[in-house]
Design an enzyme around this catalytic site. Sequence first.
Site, PDB file in Angstrom:
ATOM      1  N   ASP A  67      41.953  22.020  50.501  1.00  0.00           N
ATOM      2  CA  ASP A  67      40.737  21.565  51.255  1.00  0.00           C
ATOM      3  C   ASP A  67      41.201  20.048  51.636  1.00  0.00           C
ATOM      4  OD1 ASP A  67      40.321  20.129  49.117  1.00  0.00           O
ATOM      5  OD2 ASP A  67      38.645  20.919  48.347  1.00  0.00           O
TER       6      ASP A  67
ATOM      7  N   ASP B 175      36.375  31.190  49.084  1.00  0.00           N
ATOM      8  CA  ASP B 175      36.804  30.591  47.731  1.00  0.00           C
ATOM      9  C   ASP B 175      35.460  29.945  47.085  1.00  0.00           C
ATOM     10  OD1 ASP B 175      36.615  27.244  47.564  1.00  0.00           O
ATOM     11  OD2 ASP B 175      36.226  28.007  49.541  1.00  0.00           O
TER      12      ASP B 175
ATOM     13  N   CYS C  37      36.078  48.544  35.073  1.00  0.00           N
ATOM     14  CA  CYS C  37      36.910  47.506  35.222  1.00  0.00           C
ATOM     15  C   CYS C  37      38.171  47.754  34.472  1.00  0.00           C
ATOM     16  CB  CYS C  37      36.338  46.125  34.827  1.00  0.00           C
ATOM     17  SG  CYS C  37      37.327  44.803  34.971  1.00  0.00           S
TER      18      CYS C  37
ATOM     19  N   CYS D 119      40.665  45.599  33.949  1.00  0.00           N
ATOM     20  CA  CYS D 119      41.168  44.323  33.657  1.00  0.00           C
ATOM     21  C   CYS D 119      41.579  44.327  32.154  1.00  0.00           C
ATOM     22  CB  CYS D 119      40.443  43.233  34.004  1.00  0.00           C
ATOM     23  SG  CYS D 119      39.404  42.820  32.730  1.00  0.00           S
TER      24      CYS D 119
ATOM     25  N   CYS E   1      38.605  43.968  29.693  1.00  0.00           N
ATOM     26  CA  CYS E   1      37.841  45.179  29.502  1.00  0.00           C
ATOM     27  C   CYS E   1      38.405  46.509  28.855  1.00  0.00           C
ATOM     28  CB  CYS E   1      37.352  45.797  30.707  1.00  0.00           C
ATOM     29  SG  CYS E   1      35.995  44.547  31.590  1.00  0.00           S
TER      30      CYS E   1
ATOM     31  N   HIS F 170      38.521  38.500  33.270  1.00  0.00           N
ATOM     32  CA  HIS F 170      37.859  39.334  33.773  1.00  0.00           C
ATOM     33  C   HIS F 170      37.170  39.120  35.252  1.00  0.00           C
ATOM     34  CE1 HIS F 170      34.644  42.409  34.438  1.00  0.00           C
ATOM     35  NE2 HIS F 170      33.803  41.571  34.541  1.00  0.00           N
TER      36      HIS F 170
END
Length: 374
Positions: free
Chosen positions: A92, A270, A308, A310, A313, A339
């Site tokens: 940015d 973002d 999920c 991930c 999880c 997660h």
Amino acid sequence: MTRFAFDIHATDGKARTGTIRMMRGDIRTPAFMPVGTAATVKAMKMEDVRASGADIILGNTYHLMLRPGAERVARLGGLHKFGGWDRPILTDSGGYQVMSLSDLRKITEEGVTFASHLDGSRHLLSPERSMEIQRLLGSDIVMCFDECPRADQPRDVIARSMEMSMRWARRSRDAFNAGGEHAERAALFGIQQGALDEGLRKASADALTDIGFDGYAIGGLAVGEGQEAMFATLDFAPQQLPADRPRYLMGVGKPDDLVGAVERGVDMFDCVLPTRSGRNGQGFTWNGPVNMRNARHAEDTGPLDERCPCPTCTKYSRAYLHHLHKSGEMLGAMLLTEHNLWFYQQLMAGMRAAIAEGRFAAFAADFRRDYFAR
């Protein structure tokens, strides 16, 4: 090697899916960029950020110019080498942080003079200096320098601010073009301003299009106006920008914000929310956000989110995550952040697939049904 190209693969209503091609890799859109404010996505290793599905991350000009300093990052090989991320990085411009974090600031046509929130030292951030800092960092997608006024200010104040931002956009373009080798491999995005006003947004979009940018951001939203007002603005703002270029909604947002913005034609996002929430005990799931500090999780042996895949999880229970956060263990922040980033990337992947298959409206309806079921 392609410096920058945007291919739209499919559309469904206003929603689009495609690919941004750059020298450091492809970015699948709609895309969510994890925020790496100070050359780190908080509580994560870069290889784990990539494993979550992220194609690109965001770095912060304001924070990096103050610590460790852009010149130091350049001496150390640039932001990619410094932080251990070899794919695209968007930086940015620093404008928003100057406006929001610096108590002592003075805005003139030249730029913004401000006092560092770290030590009170005085700095000038101008379009030219912002481009120089982003060049020193080695940014792949550079954002032009702008002012982000509050949406509740009078229309004439917002109009004057927008017009100055457009003059700053022209100076940003000129300074970026003078950047030699960096300009030959990086991209520059302009930022539309105008708060909630359709006419001011149109004037801003026309000015930016006249200058010409690789992509276009929608700035000045998600700054306290509320979702209804944001969506009302997104009903017209993305379509005011060139259809063949990526559209980036800055600083957004909650999962339901992302779905609503993609419905309205936005390609890139973002937000600090998934990482900040992870550190504060909040996990995002397909059935809505969950507060892991809540006592009802203390003996729950199930995963945070059954849907999920991930590492958090698949390996850890809600009871364990609850224990970690109640105990103040740093692993709790790490696991929940991991997660949340996986969840956000799964959401983006789900939207990309739904758009490609022409079923985005059904995807969005199913998402809202489950997410707000509680």
